[in-house]
Design a protein around this motif. Structure first.
Motif, PDB file in Angstrom:
ATOM      1  N   SER A  15      34.030  44.767  37.263  1.00 51.64           N
ATOM      2  CA  SER A  15      35.202  44.581  38.107  1.00 51.64           C
ATOM      3  C   SER A  15      34.780  44.125  39.499  1.00 51.64           C
ATOM      4  O   SER A  15      33.647  44.373  39.931  1.00 51.64           O
ATOM      5  CB  SER A  15      35.997  45.892  38.224  1.00 51.64           C
ATOM      6  OG  SER A  15      36.480  46.318  36.966  1.00 51.64           O
ATOM      7  N   ARG A  17      36.844  43.250  43.522  1.00 52.82           N
ATOM      8  CA  ARG A  17      38.079  43.152  44.280  1.00 52.82           C
ATOM      9  C   ARG A  17      37.919  42.181  45.433  1.00 52.82           C
ATOM     10  O   ARG A  17      37.016  42.336  46.261  1.00 52.82           O
ATOM     11  CB  ARG A  17      38.525  44.510  44.819  1.00 52.82           C
ATOM     12  CG  ARG A  17      39.930  44.453  45.422  1.00 52.82           C
ATOM     13  CD  ARG A  17      40.436  45.799  45.875  1.00 52.82           C
ATOM     14  NE  ARG A  17      39.943  46.173  47.185  1.00 52.82           N
ATOM     15  CZ  ARG A  17      40.546  47.053  47.985  1.00 52.82           C
ATOM     16  NH1 ARG A  17      41.678  47.627  47.595  1.00 52.82           N
ATOM     17  NH2 ARG A  17      40.017  47.366  49.155  1.00 52.82           N
ATOM     18  N   ARG A  65      44.391  41.625  33.146  1.00 52.75           N
ATOM     19  CA  ARG A  65      43.046  41.893  33.675  1.00 52.75           C
ATOM     20  C   ARG A  65      43.026  41.908  35.195  1.00 52.75           C
ATOM     21  O   ARG A  65      42.279  42.667  35.797  1.00 52.75           O
ATOM     22  CB  ARG A  65      42.051  40.846  33.168  1.00 52.75           C
ATOM     23  CG  ARG A  65      41.899  40.804  31.664  1.00 52.75           C
ATOM     24  CD  ARG A  65      40.760  39.868  31.240  1.00 52.75           C
ATOM     25  NE  ARG A  65      40.978  38.498  31.661  1.00 52.75           N
ATOM     26  CZ  ARG A  65      40.135  37.822  32.449  1.00 52.75           C
ATOM     27  NH1 ARG A  65      39.029  38.398  32.897  1.00 52.75           N
ATOM     28  NH2 ARG A  65      40.385  36.563  32.777  1.00 52.75           N
ATOM     29  N   GLN A  80      42.505  42.492  42.443  1.00 50.97           N
ATOM     30  CA  GLN A  80      41.641  43.354  41.649  1.00 50.97           C
ATOM     31  C   GLN A  80      41.371  42.670  40.321  1.00 50.97           C
ATOM     32  O   GLN A  80      42.304  42.374  39.567  1.00 50.97           O
ATOM     33  CB  GLN A  80      42.305  44.712  41.426  1.00 50.97           C
ATOM     34  CG  GLN A  80      41.494  45.656  40.562  1.00 50.97           C
ATOM     35  CD  GLN A  80      40.205  46.101  41.222  1.00 50.97           C
ATOM     36  OE1 GLN A  80      40.183  46.421  42.411  1.00 50.97           O
ATOM     37  NE2 GLN A  80      39.117  46.121  40.445  1.00 50.97           N
ATOM     38  N   ASN A  82      39.458  42.933  36.792  1.00 57.14           N
ATOM     39  CA  ASN A  82      38.800  43.803  35.825  1.00 57.14           C
ATOM     40  C   ASN A  82      38.431  43.003  34.578  1.00 57.14           C
ATOM     41  O   ASN A  82      38.959  41.920  34.329  1.00 57.14           O
ATOM     42  CB  ASN A  82      39.719  44.958  35.454  1.00 57.14           C
ATOM     43  CG  ASN A  82      40.069  45.839  36.630  1.00 57.14           C
ATOM     44  OD1 ASN A  82      39.279  46.001  37.564  1.00 57.14           O
ATOM     45  ND2 ASN A  82      41.256  46.427  36.592  1.00 57.14           N
ATOM     46  N   SER A  83      37.542  43.573  33.803  1.00 53.25           N
ATOM     47  CA  SER A  83      37.113  42.943  32.545  1.00 53.25           C
ATOM     48  C   SER A  83      36.764  41.472  32.763  1.00 53.25           C
ATOM     49  O   SER A  83      37.221  40.588  32.025  1.00 53.25           O
ATOM     50  CB  SER A  83      38.220  43.073  31.487  1.00 53.25           C
ATOM     51  OG  SER A  83      38.544  44.421  31.261  1.00 53.25           O
TER      52      SER A  83
END
Length: 122
Positions: A15, A17, A65, A80, A82-83
């Motif tokens: 991940s 950000r 995601r 953000q 993710n994955s």
């Protein structure tokens, strides 16, 4: 003025950000968005959010995601991620447009920050 930060090199599945700090007019005046551009490809829409934040818009490739959010008190928008996948590798750009509709074309946005590199290794 838009100042993005938070890029870097990560592995697939990790991940990250991104943040984009905006200066200037009141945050209620504009829509914030993220775009990205991979080598040899056109810049593409990733996500956008209105001032109220209750109707975010996402590209199909990142739905489920990525999450876009904003902190109006601090004039900052976040992405953000993710994955993460290798195909997410690109230079990411923060953009802004005056108005209240979260549009998805590059020409809809008049203000752009400098891009930041996100690299996802397999």
């Amino acid at each position: 003025q838009l100042q993005a930060s938070g890029g870097g090199l990560v592995q697939a599945g990790d991940s990250l950000r991104l943040s984009c700090a905006a200066s200037g007019r009141s945050p209620s005046d504009y829509v914030m968005a993220w775009f990205r551009q991979a080598p040899g490809k056109e810049r593409e829409f990733v996500a956008a959010i209105t001032w109220s934040g209750n109707v975010p818009v996402y590209a199909d490739s990142v739905k489920g995601r990525f999450t876009i959010s904003r902190d109006n008190a601090n004039n900052t928008v976040y992405l953000q991620m993710n994955s993460l996948k290798p195909e997410d590798t690109a230079v990411y750009y923060c953009a802004a447009r005056y108005g209240s509709v979260a549009l998805t074309r590059t020409w809809n946005y008049a203000y752009w920050g400098l891009g930041i590199q996100v690299t996802v290794s397999s």
